[in-house]
Design a protein around this motif. Sequence first.
Motif, PDB file in Angstrom:
ATOM      1  N   GLY A  98       0.819  -1.201   0.000  1.00  0.00           N
ATOM      2  CA  GLY A  98       0.000   0.000   0.000  1.00  0.00           C
ATOM      3  C   GLY A  98       0.851   1.248   0.000  1.00  0.00           C
ATOM      4  O   GLY A  98       2.072   1.183  -0.153  1.00  0.00           O
ATOM      5  N   ALA A 173      -3.215   7.856   2.906  1.00  0.00           N
ATOM      6  CA  ALA A 173      -3.029   6.406   3.055  1.00  0.00           C
ATOM      7  C   ALA A 173      -3.327   6.021   4.495  1.00  0.00           C
ATOM      8  O   ALA A 173      -3.256   6.854   5.402  1.00  0.00           O
ATOM      9  CB  ALA A 173      -1.600   6.024   2.695  1.00  0.00           C
ATOM     10  N   LYS A 193      -6.443  -0.811   2.342  1.00  0.00           N
ATOM     11  CA  LYS A 193      -7.060  -0.915   1.015  1.00  0.00           C
ATOM     12  C   LYS A 193      -8.061  -2.080   0.915  1.00  0.00           C
ATOM     13  O   LYS A 193      -8.048  -2.828  -0.058  1.00  0.00           O
ATOM     14  CB  LYS A 193      -5.967  -1.051  -0.055  1.00  0.00           C
ATOM     15  CG  LYS A 193      -5.062   0.184  -0.132  1.00  0.00           C
ATOM     16  CD  LYS A 193      -3.841  -0.025  -1.004  1.00  0.00           C
ATOM     17  CE  LYS A 193      -4.129   0.151  -2.488  1.00  0.00           C
ATOM     18  NZ  LYS A 193      -2.863   0.353  -3.254  1.00  0.00           N
ATOM     19  N   ASP A 300       0.162  -1.776  -5.969  1.00  0.00           N
ATOM     20  CA  ASP A 300       0.574  -0.801  -4.976  1.00  0.00           C
ATOM     21  C   ASP A 300       1.678   0.076  -5.557  1.00  0.00           C
ATOM     22  O   ASP A 300       2.160  -0.178  -6.658  1.00  0.00           O
ATOM     23  CB  ASP A 300       1.039  -1.510  -3.700  1.00  0.00           C
ATOM     24  CG  ASP A 300      -0.104  -2.258  -3.043  1.00  0.00           C
ATOM     25  OD1 ASP A 300      -1.195  -1.683  -2.951  1.00  0.00           O
ATOM     26  OD2 ASP A 300       0.086  -3.427  -2.652  1.00  0.00           O
TER      27      ASP A 300
ATOM     28  N   MET B  46      -7.627   7.148  -5.330  1.00  0.00           N
ATOM     29  CA  MET B  46      -8.223   5.851  -5.006  1.00  0.00           C
ATOM     30  C   MET B  46      -9.193   6.071  -3.837  1.00  0.00           C
ATOM     31  O   MET B  46      -8.971   5.590  -2.747  1.00  0.00           O
ATOM     32  CB  MET B  46      -7.143   4.829  -4.643  1.00  0.00           C
ATOM     33  CG  MET B  46      -7.664   3.411  -4.561  1.00  0.00           C
ATOM     34  SD  MET B  46      -6.586   2.328  -3.589  1.00  0.00           S
ATOM     35  CE  MET B  46      -6.653   3.115  -1.992  1.00  0.00           C
ATOM     36  N   PRO B  49     -11.201   1.758  -3.051  1.00  0.00           N
ATOM     37  CA  PRO B  49     -10.204   0.778  -3.493  1.00  0.00           C
ATOM     38  C   PRO B  49     -10.641   0.024  -4.755  1.00  0.00           C
ATOM     39  O   PRO B  49     -11.811  -0.349  -4.880  1.00  0.00           O
ATOM     40  CB  PRO B  49     -10.078  -0.159  -2.285  1.00  0.00           C
ATOM     41  CG  PRO B  49     -10.359   0.729  -1.114  1.00  0.00           C
ATOM     42  CD  PRO B  49     -11.454   1.658  -1.601  1.00  0.00           C
ATOM     43  N   ASP B  52      -9.209   2.980  -8.904  1.00  0.00           N
ATOM     44  CA  ASP B  52      -8.097   3.920  -9.029  1.00  0.00           C
ATOM     45  C   ASP B  52      -8.165   4.569 -10.411  1.00  0.00           C
ATOM     46  O   ASP B  52      -8.545   3.903 -11.380  1.00  0.00           O
ATOM     47  CB  ASP B  52      -6.746   3.192  -8.905  1.00  0.00           C
ATOM     48  CG  ASP B  52      -6.687   2.194  -7.754  1.00  0.00           C
ATOM     49  OD1 ASP B  52      -7.616   1.392  -7.618  1.00  0.00           O
ATOM     50  OD2 ASP B  52      -5.691   2.205  -7.011  1.00  0.00           O
TER      51      ASP B  52
END
Lengths: 623, 175
Positions: A98, A173, A193, A300, B46, B49, B52
Amino acid sequence: MIPGYAGRFLEVNLSTRRFKESTFDDEILKEFIGGRGLASKILWDRLGSKWETIDPLGPENMLLLLTGPLTGFFPGGRICVSGKSPQSNGVVGSTVGGELGVELRCAGYDGIIVIGASEKPVYLFIKDSDVEIRDASRIWGKDAKQTVQMLNEECRKLLKKRYPRYGEFKEPAKVYIGPAGENKVRTAVVAAKWTHAAGYGGYGAVMGSKNLKAVVVKGTGPLPEVTDMKKVKRLIRAVDRNAYDNPLWRRWGTGAGGYTVGAKQSSEPVRNWQDEWHDETSFSVNQFENRVWVKGCWADFGCPTNCLKIAVVKSGPFKGAITDNPDYELQAYLGPNLGLFTPEENVYMASLIDDLCLCGIQTGNVLGFAAELFQRRILTKEDLDGIDLKWGNAKAFGELAKKIAYRQGIGDILAEGTYRAAVKIGKMKKKDLLQYAVTSKGIAIGAHGIRSQKDYPHIISYACGVQGGDHTSTTALPIDGSGSEVWEIFNDSGVYCNFNSFGLPRNFRFDFYKAVTGVELTRDDWGKNKAMRILHMQRTLLLLGGPDLRWNPKIHDDNPSRFYEPLPSGPYKGKATDKESVREDVQKYYAEAGWDENGVPKPETLKRFGLQKMDKSLEKMRQ
Amino acid sequence: MTSKKEPIWIAREPTKCSGCRKCEIVCSLYHENRIWPEASRVRVFMLVPGADFPHLCAQCENYPCVEACPFKALSTSKKTGAVLVDAKKCTACGKCIDACPGKIPHLHPAKEQIVICDLCNGNPQCVKVCEEGGWNALTKVQRHGSAYKIHARTPDDISRDLAIKLYGEKAEELI
């Protein structure tokens, strides 16, 4: 300061709600790199002397989120999660893919060290140097997909409010836990994710014990300066081209394994490893590709391989289930291991496991263990609150997975993971149930068996590995040979995806490390010195263990008993692991490692590596 | 083949985007000589998920951003059709972001100026890296009379579309 590092680590005390920034000397970073290596060093220094008494789920444990100097540069971004493991009571370097590692480095930090525990649910929000502990009571209890949605919405709103002129903010993130981590289930993951997980180690439970729901990071700076950007660019291209030369690997990822590892190699868990062979073409990659994959590439940061896919069940009883491929490990453990052989059932199980933030491997293993007890009438329908846990009953396995995540009924015992559950249920039923537990050092064994010897693990890979059943860190002989754990320690310490290093020359990673940091590192220096120091530290802490369980090498440096039973079917029918060969190889391994015949690092070994501090603690194990 | 003199356009096909962000990597290396996702002229979002996608200037035929700039810091390249930022004139006021139907420009994270795709003077690095990997989520085409402004959509709108395409009716709870 060494190039390639952001140069600062963030320390957060959740009990006092205080932060500080810290640094490590260049010499320490050269020795331990980052990620798994540095985690071992931090835990050794700060918790080592009281290791045996530290409850992994108590406030005195640490949660480490560490990048390495290669994070963001070597294609395939990851971050390494560590601490005292509630599964092995040792140290596991558990990496998850990720963008968190990249965002963190762009925020100016190489890692986060979390200590203490919050009274109320919180999450950590980092925007460059602005760090805050935010209330998470609204998000507590939410599953993966809800958590991601709520954190995205809340944090993007916050960023927009604070930086109104900036324009649209991308999602920050994050890593987070779900119901399983909140309930301190030992098979809980630190997730990202929706479908990504740091599974081995059980650090989701550590986050839960700290009342830490998530860590969210937006970094707006560049990745750190490197020594030779031209060379880094060239090496990135070399990684890319290596991946591009392998079109089927890119197209299928590990998703071809669900069929082939069983059918061709006889090393896939089938019905709690009672078999390792199956020939169910209904579980082959073309079935997944044609029926459930709605997107053929998912990657990723910087990754040329895109081994991940997006899978959605579009019709039938499991309609609406969403996950990635699943990858081979989750295919195997939430497929054949439970007697499930269709993509739809497999995607349903993986989607549920993702949502609860359970580990697919550890949970698939404990579900299979429970089903075998049910098959053998050791566990009854009554014990299982009415669940009919027959092989192939996907809904029943789903129900039991929920009970584990919420610690309801029998789920409360199974939430302890296979090894501990086997001990507990064994006591209740007055039977030796460890014979059905396919684990090493409290960690369920990855989906690559050793009986056929057609897969990569060696016969002592799981018996001697310092991360127990972790299939990504298996060891072998010779101890610095090509199949050894020492090379994985580098991947986990530089912190990047080892999949992108497949097929590259062995020295490639060290060239990359040098281009980034300017530090020369030879294969020999790594394999014989630096990696060995980390290995000895992990081994020592694993042996110290505690407080609930300790490992005795004479008993526990061994394979699960199932691996000594002959394979019942398939082309390698009758093959079993030879116990005498394992004994011999374990002793050879000890000798090469500088451990005594009991598997305890010798005083002179510890001295050579400057680890004398623990000499006394190990003394009682040497007799 | 596109002749060098003709204006170009970057065609985008977000369902092919793997989310690898190699476009961000090469864009920031080209413009900043650093790997710097937030300074990249193309940014991969994103918000959901799996959904993207690359978000970058669509070079609307009426260029509302250029029009909206109070300091005449924005102009269009005759050669490529790109929006060019005069860093000396730009005050990072953000008026161009407000004017953009897709809210595509964003402030440079370290300099007082706006960041907008300049099509790399006709040789877009993001396209090269995306094509090299075989994704082709971004491809270079000739710019003629198409409706380009329809591609200037907000990240939230694009995310919603892609999520619905991937996840159907479930998408609403995921956004």
